[in-house]
Design an enzyme around this catalytic site. Structure first.
Site, short mmCIF file in Angstrom:
data_model
loop_
_atom_site.label_atom_id
_atom_site.label_comp_id
_atom_site.label_asym_id
_atom_site.label_seq_id
_atom_site.Cartn_x
_atom_site.Cartn_y
_atom_site.Cartn_z
CB SER A 16 -18.25 -32.89 -21.21
OG SER A 16 -19.40 -32.09 -21.42
CE1 TYR A 127 -29.32 -29.90 -34.11
CE2 TYR A 127 -29.86 -30.97 -36.19
CZ TYR A 127 -29.03 -30.83 -35.09
OH TYR A 127 -27.91 -31.62 -34.99
CE LYS A 131 -25.88 -28.81 -35.53
NZ LYS A 131 -24.55 -28.80 -34.91
N PRO A 154 -21.71 -36.03 -39.90
CG PRO A 154 -21.21 -36.05 -37.62
CD PRO A 154 -21.71 -35.16 -38.70
#
Ligand code: GDP
Length: 305
Positions: A16, A127, A131, A154
């Protein structure tokens, strides 16, 4: 789609969010293939930091492929730890990294080989290391199970369904919301920082089309940067002008230099992408900004802000 025995059921976590919604749209608009079943889930369907809920979700959906977009600031190490157990039965997993996980001290343009070359910027080391662990995990899966799980990287994503919250959001949705407010109150537009930092923006719908290509055709474990070219990098000032033009805003524009500029640039090479897809057409930046502004105006009530 690589090893194509039996049906293809693609589970999209984070379904979503900004990128999940864009993938839903390109699939609904005809980019899905016969025999593909797409299942989009959000945190409402399962808490992926909970091992039992994640196991139940995978048992219910039994995905052959996973596009893993769900992410949290914090708690990601835990996700990674548990996800290892569930994904062994899955043929392919595509996860999502970010250009901000690259070493702070680097040469430009950044490319896919540089992820682990030095410490990330101190502002987001938790973070970034989490990742980076996805890449470590993908390599381990290949070594131990022969699975070609991979990740995409991206650059700055924007588009419909973004988070338009001014304090928490990214620059384009923030500026779109600010221009909306400036227009309705007749006040100036305040852009944070000097306006000189440079960014490569990618439209969520272009990214969604590239995600489908990665899922179906890209067979390397090493991640791939999904970005417009270096020549399409724009300054924050240019980005603000594109938003002002798209929204027909002609008021004063102020640069609040008491606010941080953040990283000056993080220019990434899309050379690898171009080697695979020389003819891929990105939506022109101004058109993509215009479509996003229109979406915000038309969905003002429901938009995250
Ligand atoms: P980043 O690419 O990870 O740094 O994230 P952002 O999308 O938040 O971009 C930040 C850049 O845009 C910085 O140079 C900010 O100073 C500048 N900027 C200008 N106005 C805004 C705004 O309204 N919101 C945000 N988030 N950044 C802004």
């Amino acid at each position: 789609m690589g090893e194509s025995e039996g049906p293809t059921r693609i589970l999209v976590t984070g379904g979503s969010g900004l990128v999940g919604r864009a993938i839903q749209k390109v699939v609904a608009d005809g980019a899905g293939l016969p025999g593909e079943e797409w299942v989009f889930v959000s945190s409402k369907d399962a808490d992926l930091t909970d091992a039992a809920q994640t196991r139940a979700l995978f048992e219910k959906v039994q995905p052959t492929h996973v596009i893993h977009l769900a992410a949290m600031v914090g708690g990601l190490f835990r996700n990674i730890k548990y996800n290892l157990d569930f994904w062994v039965g899955t043929r392919k997993v595509v996860s999502c990294l970010s250009t901000c996980i690259f070493p702070d001290k680097t040469t430009y343009p950044i490319d896919e080989t540089m992820i682990h070359n030095g410490p990330p910027h101190s502002s987001n080391f938790g973070y970034s290391y989490a990742k980076r662990m996805i890449d470590v995990q993908n390599r381990a899966y290949f070594q131990q199970h022969g699975r070609t799980f991979t990740a995409v990287i991206p650059t700055n994503v924007f588009g419909p369904h973004d988070n338009f919250n001014i304090e928490d959001g990214h620059v384009l949705p923030g500026l779109i919301h600010k221009v909306h407010l400036a227009k309705s109150s007749g006040s100036a537009l305040t852009v944070w920082g000097t306006g000189t930092p440079r960014r490569q923006f990618i439209y969520s719908l272009d990214l969604a089309r590239l995600f489908l290509w990665v899922l179906r055709e890209y067979s390397e474990v090493e991640p791939i940067i999904l970005s417009v070219g270096e020549e399409d990098e724009v300054s924050i000032r240019e980005a603000a002008e594109a938003v002002a033009d798209a929204m027909d805003f002609h008021g004063e524009v102020i640069f609040d230099t008491s606010k941080s500029d953040g990283q000056f640039k993080k220019t990434a090479s899309n050379g690898k992408l171009r080697a695979h897809l020389p003819d891929f057409q990105f939506t022109p930046f101004k058109q993509a900004v215009k479509e996003t502004c229109n979406w915000f105006a038309e969905n003002y009530k429901q938009a995250r802000k």
